[in-house]
Structures are given as structure tokens and as C-alpha cells.
Design a protein around this motif. Structure first.
Motif: not given
Length: 403
Positions: A225-234, A314-322
Motif C-alpha cells: 500500500r505504500y508503494q507510491t511513497a516507496f518509489y518516490q523515495h528512491v 485504522s492503524a494501517i491507514r494512518h501509517a500509509n497517509i503519513l
């Protein structure tokens, strides 16, 4: 980097720093001659760089996400093409890490321990509608056939497998098909003609009924689920590494410069207060970007650690938003300051440093190319919409012709 990660990081980085030094030694000449990265990629594979995120218990190096991205920054300082060329590989590894333990996952980890790498095949160009996928995967006896064409196929020239975004012909679902490059039905062209990041292997890939093994088609909706942020971080880590290289080249260029101007401020350039101010400005921008990028990696680590959290959605969603919001904020900072630093560099040097033999223009060209990915203006809007209205950021987007 936080103290909790530093001792382990130093030990991990020591394994690769001699390779980074070798990579840096040839970076200028590779840029001038447009010499592809086959040899540096081989050095990294032999040292196990592709196994960084695989757990130690499964034969990998067990790096955290902050450690991975800090290593990519060090590698980018040596040659910014390399982290981007490995972007799809680390994203595919991350996706496997987010899946339950299985025979399929263990098989992939075994391949990566053997040095195999994954490239990218997601984007299509030409006359296609927004969101349309022309690359198709069709079921056949004992497997699948993949047909279509991709551009921006970053890393494919160096890869054993390609992570291809496609659509199934039997049910119309969007999928990832992982196809071996070691077959004549897969053609990879070195026709990337961008002015920066010239050695990333980001050209055209054609699939002419290429064979895909039965288990190697995955529903896109199941991607981590955090793939977009991951790709951007590279990309962000690569920009941070370019900042390091700019700071390095500015300091070394000034320290070794003999020629001065009659209207300067000192008998040696390295004592000229205005020149030192420029070097200090560049170094500060580079430091600020690296610190920002590294700070944001910790939210990615949190997203990974909570991806199967027993506390629930809820916890998963919050972590991915952050993770998404912090990567966007870091993108705003990095895109602005590193491109500025790449131009400001020449205020500390002389006209002779614009010669092609020094290839110092590569820093701006590479930084501007990286900063053009995933338009930063939309990321700024996402951040503002989150801060003001609490609207979730855009996690996945598509591109194509408008109406």
C-alpha cells in the motif's frame, strides 16, 4: 539518521563503500562516453546489494528502510543512475516482503540471493486514453503470454525479470506480470533520449507473446500500500546523493583552483570569502535535503511494520497517509534545493569548469530529470489539501491523453 539505526548502518555500509568508491571513479567517463552500467551493476550484485531488504533469516542483509535509502543516497553520490536503475527491483522485493510467507516468495528470495534483478515496465506512450492499458496478458496452457510495448522501462537493460503492468484478457483486471528477459520474445532497446539520467536503461521494451510462468501474475490491487511513497523515495534518495556530489565537487574544485580574478577577495580562491559563502550555501542545501529525506524514511518504516497490524485498518491507514504526505513534503524540498545547488555550484568555480571533460553539468541535468517525475506541483496540492481539509493524498495515479 537516528541513533537507533546508526551502529548497524555503519557496519552495513562498510560492506559497500569500497564498491561505491570504484563506481565514483568511473562516473565522469561513463557520462561522457554514455557507457552503460553493466560493470557497476555486476559489482553490486556480487556484493549482495539486491538482497538488502531480504531478512537475514532468509539469506539477505536485513536492512531497514531508513538504512536502504541512506545506502541509495551514498550510491547516488557515486553515480546517480544506479539507484534509479535498481528502483523497480527494490520495489518488487518490498512487495514480496509485504506478502505472507509462501513457496513463491521463497523462490524469489532465492533468485535475488543468486544475484538476479528486476526491472520496470509500467508506462506506455502514444495514443492511449487516460488509464488505458494496451499491454495484455493472456492465459495459455501452463502459463501466460504477454504482448505489448512499454517506455520508461527503467533498469530493464540490467535485469533478469521485468515487473510489467498489464491487463488480463480473460477478466479485464489490472495485474503485474513478472516476465523473464532471457527469451527472444522480450526486446529491450537503449533508446532513452532524456537529457539526464542517461544510463538508467529507461528505453523501450517490447513483449511479443513473451512467456510468463504460471504463478507470476499478481493482481495489482494486492500490491503493497505504500508503494507510491516507496518509489518516490528512491528518487528522493538519489536527489540527496546528487546533492552530496555537488557539495563534494564544489569543495574540491575550490580547494584545487589556482587562477584568481583581479577583483576577487583573496590571493587564493580557497580563502575568498564570497566563494566560501557559495560553497557553504551549497553544502547546507545538500545537508538539509539529505536530512529531510532521511527523516521521511522513518514513516515508510512505520508503514511496513504496520502493514499486517493486529490493531486493524485504522492503524494501517494512518501509517500509509503519513508515509505518503512526508514523502511529498520531502519531494518539495529536494526538487527545489538540489536543482538550485546544481546551478549555484558554478558561482564557486570558473568558466573552465563548464568544459564537457568535467561533466559537471550532469548534476543539474540529472537532478532536473529526477525532479520531473511525479509532478511536484500536484504533491504540493496534496500536502495542502491534507493540512487544510484532512483529505487523503493520491496513492496511485495513471497517465494518458485527456479528452
Amino acid at each position: 539518521m537516528s541513533e537507533s539505526y546508526q551502529p548497524e548502518y555503519d557496519a552495513l555500509a562498510a560492506r559497500f563503500r569500497p564498491i561505491f568508491t570504484r563506481v565514483a571513479a568511473g562516473a565522469t567517463e561513463r557520462e561522457r562516453q554514455r557507457e552503460l552500467l553493466y560493470e557497476p551493476i555486476r559489482w553490486l550484485k556480487e556484493a549482495g546489494f539486491g538482497t538488502l531488504r531480504i531478512p537475514v533469516a532468509e539469506g539477505g542483509l536485513g536492512a531497514t528502510l531508513p538504512q536502504l535509502f541512506q545506502l541509495l543516497t551514498e550510491l547516488a553520490e557515486a553515480d546517480s543512475n544506479l539507484p534509479q536503475a535498481l528502483r523497480a527491483h527494490f520495489a518488487f522485493v518490498e512487495d514480496r516482503l509485504n506478502q505472507p510467507d509462501s513457496e513463491d516468495r521463497r523462490r524469489w528470495f532465492n533468485r535475488f540471493r543468486d544475484g538476479e534483478l528486476v526491472g520496470s515496465g509500467w508506462s506506455e506512450i502514444g495514443n492511449l486514453k487516460l488509464g488505458e492499458v494496451l499491454t495484455k496478458v493472456s492465459p495459455i496452457e501452463n502459463g501466460w503470454h504477454l504482448s505489448g510495448e512499454k517506455f520508461y522501462s527503467t533498469g530493464t537493460l540490467y535485469a533478469d525479470w521485468i515487473d510489467v503492468y498489464a491487463q488480463r484478457t480473460d477478466n479485464g483486471r489490472d495485474v503485474i506480470a513478472v516476465v523473464s528477459t532471457h527469451q527472444p520474445e522480450v526486446e529491450c532497446d537503449d533508446d532513452w533520449d532524456g537529457f539526464g539520467q542517461r544510463l538508467t536503461g529507461s528505453g523501450t521494451t517490447r513483449f511479443k507473446q513473451a512467456r510468463v510462468e504460471p504463478p507470476h501474475v499478481y493482481d495489482f490491487s494486492e500490491r503493497f500500500r505504500y508503494q507510491t511513497a516507496f518509489y518516490q523515495h528512491v528518487l528522493l534518495s538519489t536527489l540527496a546523493g546528487i546533492g552530496r556530489a555537488i557539495s563534494r565537487d564544489a569543495a574540491q574544485g575550490v580547494a584545487g583552483r589556482k587562477r584568481i580574478y583581479s577583483h576577487g577577495n583573496a590571493r587564493q580562491v580557497k580563502q575568498d570569502a564570497q566563494v566560501l559563502q557559495v560553497v557553504g550555501q551549497v553544502a547546507s542545501w545538500a545537508w538539509a535535503v539529505e536530512s529531510t529525506v532521511q527523516r521521511a524514511t522513518h514513516s515508510l518504516q512505520q508503514a511496513f511494520e504496520t502493514h499486517n497490524n493486529a490493531e486493524g485498518e485504522s492503524a494501517i491507514r494512518h501509517a500509509n497517509i503519513l508515509a505518503e504526505v512526508e514523502s511529498a513534503k520531502a519531494q518539495v524540498i529536494a526538487s527545489e534545493l538540489i536543482t538550485r545547488a546544481a546551478g549555484e555550484l558554478f558561482n564557486a568555480l570558473g568558466a573552465s569548469d563548464t568544459r564537457l571533460s568535467k561533466a559537471l553539468d550532469r548534476h543539474w541535468r540529472n537532478a532536473r530529470t529526477l525532479a520531473s517525475h511525479n509532478p511536484v506541483i500536484y504533491k504540493m496540492r496534496n500536502v495542502g489539501d491534507w493540512e487544510v481539509n484532512g483529505s487523503e493524498p493520491t496513492y496511485v495515479w495513471q497517465i494518458g491523453n485527456g479528452e
